[in-house]
Design a protein around this motif. Sequence first.
Motif, PDB file in Angstrom:
ATOM      1  N   VAL A  34      -7.457  -7.646  -6.716  1.00 26.95           N
ATOM      2  CA  VAL A  34      -8.468  -8.667  -7.015  1.00 26.95           C
ATOM      3  C   VAL A  34      -8.967  -8.517  -8.445  1.00 26.95           C
ATOM      4  CG1 VAL A  34     -10.782  -9.467  -6.434  1.00 26.95           C
ATOM      5  CG2 VAL A  34      -9.156  -8.961  -4.617  1.00 26.95           C
ATOM      6  N   LEU A  35      -9.245  -7.304  -8.858  1.00 26.27           N
ATOM      7  CA  LEU A  35      -9.699  -7.077 -10.234  1.00 26.27           C
ATOM      8  C   LEU A  35      -8.616  -7.465 -11.242  1.00 26.27           C
ATOM      9  CD1 LEU A  35     -11.516  -3.626  -9.862  1.00 26.27           C
ATOM     10  CD2 LEU A  35     -12.565  -5.876 -10.052  1.00 26.27           C
ATOM     11  N   ALA A  36      -7.358  -7.163 -10.926  1.00 27.03           N
ATOM     12  CA  ALA A  36      -6.268  -7.497 -11.840  1.00 27.03           C
ATOM     13  C   ALA A  36      -6.089  -9.006 -11.967  1.00 27.03           C
ATOM     14  CB  ALA A  36      -4.970  -6.849 -11.359  1.00 27.03           C
ATOM     15  N   SER A  37      -6.293  -9.716 -10.879  1.00 21.47           N
ATOM     16  CA  SER A  37      -6.133 -11.175 -10.939  1.00 21.47           C
ATOM     17  C   SER A  37      -7.198 -11.843 -11.800  1.00 21.47           C
ATOM     18  CB  SER A  37      -6.182 -11.758  -9.526  1.00 21.47           C
ATOM     19  OG  SER A  37      -7.473 -11.565  -8.941  1.00 21.47           O
ATOM     20  N   GLN A  38      -8.298 -11.149 -12.053  1.00 21.09           N
ATOM     21  CA  GLN A  38      -9.381 -11.700 -12.869  1.00 21.09           C
ATOM     22  C   GLN A  38      -9.322 -11.213 -14.316  1.00 21.09           C
ATOM     23  OE1 GLN A  38     -12.873 -10.447 -10.750  1.00 21.09           O
ATOM     24  NE2 GLN A  38     -12.529 -11.837  -9.028  1.00 21.09           N
ATOM     25  N   ALA A  39      -8.270 -10.475 -14.681  1.00 19.54           N
ATOM     26  CA  ALA A  39      -8.154  -9.954 -16.042  1.00 19.54           C
ATOM     27  C   ALA A  39      -7.998 -11.103 -17.039  1.00 19.54           C
ATOM     28  CB  ALA A  39      -6.963  -9.008 -16.147  1.00 19.54           C
ATOM     29  N   PRO A  40      -8.698 -11.060 -18.175  1.00 16.60           N
ATOM     30  CA  PRO A  40      -8.588 -12.137 -19.158  1.00 16.60           C
ATOM     31  C   PRO A  40      -7.222 -12.140 -19.841  1.00 16.60           C
ATOM     32  CG  PRO A  40      -9.916 -10.348 -20.033  1.00 16.60           C
ATOM     33  CD  PRO A  40      -9.641 -10.016 -18.598  1.00 16.60           C
ATOM     34  N   THR A  41      -6.833 -13.307 -20.314  1.00 16.24           N
ATOM     35  CA  THR A  41      -5.546 -13.455 -20.991  1.00 16.24           C
ATOM     36  C   THR A  41      -5.532 -12.655 -22.294  1.00 16.24           C
ATOM     37  OG1 THR A  41      -5.319 -15.666 -20.045  1.00 16.24           O
ATOM     38  CG2 THR A  41      -3.919 -15.125 -21.939  1.00 16.24           C
ATOM     39  N   GLY A  42      -4.395 -12.029 -22.569  1.00 14.19           N
ATOM     40  CA  GLY A  42      -4.248 -11.243 -23.786  1.00 14.19           C
ATOM     41  C   GLY A  42      -3.817  -9.828 -23.486  1.00 14.19           C
ATOM     42  N   PRO A  43      -3.797  -8.963 -24.499  1.00 14.72           N
ATOM     43  CA  PRO A  43      -3.408  -7.566 -24.264  1.00 14.72           C
ATOM     44  C   PRO A  43      -4.397  -6.859 -23.341  1.00 14.72           C
ATOM     45  CG  PRO A  43      -3.339  -8.125 -26.605  1.00 14.72           C
ATOM     46  CD  PRO A  43      -4.036  -9.249 -25.914  1.00 14.72           C
ATOM     47  N   LEU A  44      -3.876  -6.031 -22.471  1.00 14.61           N
ATOM     48  CA  LEU A  44      -4.711  -5.263 -21.548  1.00 14.61           C
ATOM     49  C   LEU A  44      -5.061  -3.932 -22.211  1.00 14.61           C
ATOM     50  CD1 LEU A  44      -5.894  -5.193 -18.628  1.00 14.61           C
ATOM     51  CD2 LEU A  44      -3.828  -3.946 -17.966  1.00 14.61           C
ATOM     52  N   ALA A  45      -6.344  -3.743 -22.513  1.00 19.15           N
ATOM     53  CA  ALA A  45      -6.787  -2.513 -23.168  1.00 19.15           C
ATOM     54  C   ALA A  45      -6.648  -1.329 -22.221  1.00 19.15           C
ATOM     55  CB  ALA A  45      -8.233  -2.648 -23.631  1.00 19.15           C
ATOM     56  N   ALA A  46      -6.489  -0.141 -22.796  1.00 23.00           N
ATOM     57  CA  ALA A  46      -6.314   1.065 -21.983  1.00 23.00           C
ATOM     58  C   ALA A  46      -7.494   1.330 -21.050  1.00 23.00           C
ATOM     59  CB  ALA A  46      -6.060   2.274 -22.886  1.00 23.00           C
ATOM     60  N   PRO A  47      -8.763   1.224 -21.514  1.00 22.47           N
ATOM     61  CA  PRO A  47      -9.873   1.442 -20.577  1.00 22.47           C
ATOM     62  C   PRO A  47      -9.856   0.473 -19.401  1.00 22.47           C
ATOM     63  CG  PRO A  47     -10.647   1.528 -22.844  1.00 22.47           C
ATOM     64  CD  PRO A  47      -9.246   1.039 -22.898  1.00 22.47           C
ATOM     65  N   ALA A  48      -9.541  -0.808 -19.691  1.00 20.07           N
ATOM     66  CA  ALA A  48      -9.476  -1.791 -18.604  1.00 20.07           C
ATOM     67  C   ALA A  48      -8.339  -1.463 -17.650  1.00 20.07           C
ATOM     68  CB  ALA A  48      -9.305  -3.192 -19.185  1.00 20.07           C
ATOM     69  N   GLY A  49      -7.211  -0.995 -18.195  1.00 21.44           N
ATOM     70  CA  GLY A  49      -6.102  -0.626 -17.331  1.00 21.44           C
ATOM     71  C   GLY A  49      -6.433   0.530 -16.416  1.00 21.44           C
ATOM     72  N   VAL A  50      -7.159   1.505 -16.940  1.00 18.46           N
ATOM     73  CA  VAL A  50      -7.541   2.647 -16.110  1.00 18.46           C
ATOM     74  C   VAL A  50      -8.474   2.209 -14.989  1.00 18.46           C
ATOM     75  CG1 VAL A  50      -8.832   4.810 -16.114  1.00 18.46           C
ATOM     76  CG2 VAL A  50      -7.175   4.350 -17.906  1.00 18.46           C
ATOM     77  N   ARG A  51      -9.409   1.341 -15.297  1.00 17.58           N
ATOM     78  CA  ARG A  51     -10.341   0.873 -14.257  1.00 17.58           C
ATOM     79  C   ARG A  51      -9.606   0.061 -13.190  1.00 17.58           C
ATOM     80  NH1 ARG A  51     -13.784   0.276 -18.928  1.00 17.58           N
ATOM     81  NH2 ARG A  51     -15.376   1.896 -18.854  1.00 17.58           N
ATOM     82  N   LEU A  52      -8.561  -0.665 -13.588  1.00 18.07           N
ATOM     83  CA  LEU A  52      -7.770  -1.391 -12.598  1.00 18.07           C
ATOM     84  C   LEU A  52      -6.989  -0.414 -11.720  1.00 18.07           C
ATOM     85  CD1 LEU A  52      -6.319  -4.385 -14.683  1.00 18.07           C
ATOM     86  CD2 LEU A  52      -8.264  -4.390 -13.116  1.00 18.07           C
ATOM     87  N   LEU A  53      -6.370   0.573 -12.317  1.00 17.66           N
ATOM     88  CA  LEU A  53      -5.552   1.516 -11.558  1.00 17.66           C
ATOM     89  C   LEU A  53      -6.389   2.367 -10.615  1.00 17.66           C
ATOM     90  CD1 LEU A  53      -3.074   2.731 -14.324  1.00 17.66           C
ATOM     91  CD2 LEU A  53      -2.649   1.079 -12.512  1.00 17.66           C
ATOM     92  N   THR A  54      -7.627   2.635 -10.986  1.00 21.04           N
ATOM     93  CA  THR A  54      -8.500   3.442 -10.128  1.00 21.04           C
ATOM     94  C   THR A  54      -9.405   2.585  -9.244  1.00 21.04           C
ATOM     95  OG1 THR A  54     -10.135   3.573 -11.916  1.00 21.04           O
ATOM     96  CG2 THR A  54      -8.518   5.344 -11.764  1.00 21.04           C
ATOM     97  N   ALA A  55      -9.282   1.255  -9.366  1.00 25.29           N
ATOM     98  CA  ALA A  55     -10.094   0.330  -8.566  1.00 25.29           C
ATOM     99  C   ALA A  55     -11.578   0.665  -8.672  1.00 25.29           C
ATOM    100  CB  ALA A  55      -9.647   0.348  -7.101  1.00 25.29           C
ATOM    101  N   ALA A  56     -12.029   0.889  -9.912  1.00 26.69           N
ATOM    102  CA  ALA A  56     -13.424   1.261 -10.145  1.00 26.69           C
ATOM    103  C   ALA A  56     -14.291   0.012 -10.183  1.00 26.69           C
ATOM    104  CB  ALA A  56     -13.554   2.029 -11.457  1.00 26.69           C
ATOM    105  N   VAL A  57     -15.270  -0.047  -9.308  1.00 31.12           N
ATOM    106  CA  VAL A  57     -16.219  -1.155  -9.236  1.00 31.12           C
ATOM    107  C   VAL A  57     -17.562  -0.661  -9.775  1.00 31.12           C
ATOM    108  CG1 VAL A  57     -17.341  -2.823  -7.727  1.00 31.12           C
ATOM    109  CG2 VAL A  57     -15.008  -2.089  -7.249  1.00 31.12           C
ATOM    110  N   PRO A  58     -18.177  -1.363 -10.716  1.00 29.37           N
ATOM    111  CA  PRO A  58     -19.406  -0.848 -11.352  1.00 29.37           C
ATOM    112  C   PRO A  58     -20.539  -0.538 -10.383  1.00 29.37           C
ATOM    113  CG  PRO A  58     -18.512  -2.690 -12.608  1.00 29.37           C
ATOM    114  CD  PRO A  58     -17.723  -2.623 -11.334  1.00 29.37           C
ATOM    115  N   LEU A  59     -20.657  -1.297  -9.289  1.00 25.00           N
ATOM    116  CA  LEU A  59     -21.787  -1.106  -8.382  1.00 25.00           C
ATOM    117  C   LEU A  59     -21.605   0.079  -7.436  1.00 25.00           C
ATOM    118  CD1 LEU A  59     -22.563  -4.823  -7.450  1.00 25.00           C
ATOM    119  CD2 LEU A  59     -23.653  -3.396  -9.179  1.00 25.00           C
TER     120      LEU A  59
END
Length: 301
Positions: A34-59
């Motif tokens: 779900v988080l990956a499907s909402q990723a903005p268009t363009g290069p995927l930054a390393a921090p964003a990639g890590v949060r996707l791979l670990t399924a980290a939700v801010p709340l």
Amino acid sequence: MRVLAYELRRLRGLRSTWLLLAAVLLCDAVVAAVLASQAPTGPLAAPAGVRLLTAAVPLIPLPFAALGAGVLGALSYGHEVRHPGLAASQVTYSRRVRLLLAKLLVVGPVAALLALATLLIDTVAVHLALPGGVTVAAWTDPGALSDQASGLLGAVGLSGPADLPGLFAPLALLAGHGVPAALLAFVLLTVVAAWTGVLTASLTRSATAGVLLLCALPPLLESGVALLLRRTGHPWPVRAAELLPFQSGLEWAYGWVYGGVRGTAAGSAALTDPALLAVGAAPAAALLLAALFVQVRRRSL
């Protein structure tokens, strides 16, 4: 060895163990997709990639894998309290300590395997769910690779992941600069969460209370570590501030300690800085000592 075998049989024989592991893997994959499907268009930054791979939700104070490992640790001790293997009169202090250490030794590797399994499943889920306009820099740009990935590819005569068959495209998510170190920290975080679940449940003699303490510790510890590092003149490492999948207490500390200037909180210190490791290990050591001291005052586990 007998106490390790006993604990392994107990953990493996509980239906809740397998249900919890399956639920963590499923929820982790769904959240990552779900988080990956909402990723903005363009290069995927390393921090964003890590949060996707670990399924980290801010709340949520911990990633799903770490939270699940903590619950598993708390349940392992809570089940021992509800259904003791020995009568209270037969459980001496030395036996209680050996059993507690056995739980830590058994739950730790299980948590590490759980973290690795979630990373593998999330890598495939994120790769399949990313929109078409999102690009992974490590796949097309060899300069975006981590040193470990560059060395590994160079050893087999490849210049970059693009030389590999398309089947290996999901691996580019794991090969970005700084990503392997951050994912290793994620695995260690999951193991520490499992140990914390065991220790908090041993202090309270309740799996529910142990899980609640586990959820409350990350915001408090992150804020406390930020304050101690500030007083010792050691800034938060850039990699910890940008890549590690927990930000709850750190966000609050930015506003209170650093006057709301996020950039000044992160410095060039490494994750292996001795001061940072000492500050991070102190709460875990204190929790273990507290659990051992409490066992002295008890007559049963």
